[in-house]
Design an enzyme around this catalytic site. Structure first.
Site, mmCIF file in Angstrom:
data_model
loop_
_atom_site.group_PDB
_atom_site.id
_atom_site.type_symbol
_atom_site.label_atom_id
_atom_site.label_comp_id
_atom_site.label_asym_id
_atom_site.label_seq_id
_atom_site.Cartn_x
_atom_site.Cartn_y
_atom_site.Cartn_z
ATOM 1 N N LYS A 137 60.917 41.201 48.447
ATOM 2 C CA LYS A 137 60.309 42.352 49.114
ATOM 3 C C LYS A 137 60.978 42.605 50.454
ATOM 4 O O LYS A 137 61.307 43.744 50.803
ATOM 5 C CB LYS A 137 58.806 42.103 49.284
ATOM 6 C CG LYS A 137 58.052 43.205 50.029
ATOM 7 C CD LYS A 137 57.980 42.997 51.536
ATOM 8 C CE LYS A 137 57.254 41.728 51.922
ATOM 9 N NZ LYS A 137 57.117 41.593 53.415
ATOM 10 N N LYS A 159 63.429 40.901 62.874
ATOM 11 C CA LYS A 159 62.926 40.083 61.773
ATOM 12 C C LYS A 159 63.760 40.282 60.508
ATOM 13 O O LYS A 159 64.140 39.316 59.832
ATOM 14 C CB LYS A 159 61.465 40.434 61.496
ATOM 15 C CG LYS A 159 60.871 39.760 60.266
ATOM 16 C CD LYS A 159 60.872 38.239 60.349
ATOM 17 C CE LYS A 159 60.180 37.623 59.141
ATOM 18 N NZ LYS A 159 60.222 36.150 59.144
ATOM 19 N N THR A 213 55.806 40.998 58.013
ATOM 20 C CA THR A 213 57.150 41.557 57.897
ATOM 21 C C THR A 213 57.035 42.888 57.167
ATOM 22 O O THR A 213 56.734 42.940 55.975
ATOM 23 C CB THR A 213 58.073 40.609 57.113
ATOM 24 O OG1 THR A 213 58.143 39.356 57.789
ATOM 25 C CG2 THR A 213 59.478 41.200 57.004
#
Length: 294
Positions: free
Chosen positions: A241, A172, A96
């Site tokens: 994150k 995503k 990701t």
């Protein structure tokens, strides 16, 4: 045996995904910053490489599953990176990362003669181990076709979003935002009902049998209703994150996302308080604590 594939990144997700390639008959050459994590795969037949570049065969395929953009750029572009050695090969990135990072790497691979396919995944480590991931893919069309057998060995279904690798990462990030939004909604709703005398479990059972009878509400709702956040699918620091990436991507295109900012703050609080050894859904505790719920 099928062709030998390079693999970089052997955390909980990467190890499970790589193991499924071995099961499917692919050869595997692996690299991890902590070599000890490679031992289970080596015992199953994988070969351990000393550097990211050593993982790659010119013209071959290398798969990366690493923690963030900086690590991905280091293993690709750093002093021991594999970019120049890959040549006409394909880099399949399952991490990701930011859409702009995916587009940057695609350009650099193209200049070097290779190709880049962005392929982030949805699912926890147990889902990865069962080869039941939902896999998103985008990038050069010929490269997408070449890596499709690998994706099918690791997931239950592959969803194609075309030639722009940034599109796969946009999906995503959007998906991770929607998961967080569902957790926030349940945390607030369950706490509201609890403070009015309705046990959290009863609220959970009612809604997951009626209006919110779906996988996400059932699975994450179980965690939020019980306030027991084990086992760990992903730590709060890791998804924090991701929420930074969500907010950066939103700012890049002038998309207001106030709920994403709130969830980022909740995750920040969890990490700051030292609660990084539980599932990321534990940010729901911030709602309970704000309401004075022990």
């Amino acid at each position: 045996m099928k062709e030998t594939v390079g693999w970089i990144g052997l955390g909980a997700m990467g190890s499970a995904m790589a193991a499924n390639l071995l099961k499917a008959g692919f050869g595997l050459r692996v690299y991890n910053r902590t070599p000890e994590k490679a031992r289970p795969l080596v015992e199953k037949g994988a070969t351990l490489a000393k550097t990211p570049a050593d993982v790659v065969e010119p013209g071959g395929i290398v798969v990366t599953m690493v923690s963030n953009d900086a690590v991905l750029e280091e293993v690709t572009l750093g002093p021991d990176g594999f970019l120049s050695r890959l040549k006409q090969g394909v880099h399949l990135s399952t991490s990701t990362i930011a859409p702009k990072t995916a587009r940057k790497l695609a350009d650099l691979h193209r200049e070097a003669g290779g190709r880049f396919v962005a392929s982030p995944v949805f699912g926890k480590p147990d889902v990865a181990a069962a080869a039941k991931l939902w896999i998103v893919t985008a990038g050069d069309s010929a490269a997408r076709a070449r890596v499709r057998p690998l994706q099918e060995a690791m997931g239950q279904r592959v969803f194609d979003f075309g030639d722009d690798p940034g599109s796969a990462l946009a999906i995503k990030l959007a998906g991770n935002f929607m998961l967080g939004a569902a957790i926030e909604a349940m945390a607030e709703a369950f706490t509201l009902a609890q403070q009015h005398g309705v046990p959290r479990k009863e609220t959970y059972e009612f809604f997951t049998q009626t209006m919110f009878d779906c996988f996400v509400y059932r699975a994450y709702g179980q965690l939020v209703s019980s306030e027991h956040y084990q086992p760990v699918g992903a730590k709060p620091s890791l998804i924090r994150k991701d929420y930074g990436l969500i907010l950066d991507a939103a700012a890049e295109k002038l998309v207001p996302m106030p709920l994403a900012a709130l969830i980022h703050e909740r995750l920040t609080a969890r990490v700051a308080k030292g609660h990084d050894d539980v599932d990321w859904a534990s940010f729901a505790r911030e709602v309970s604590e704000s309401a004075g719920v022990e």
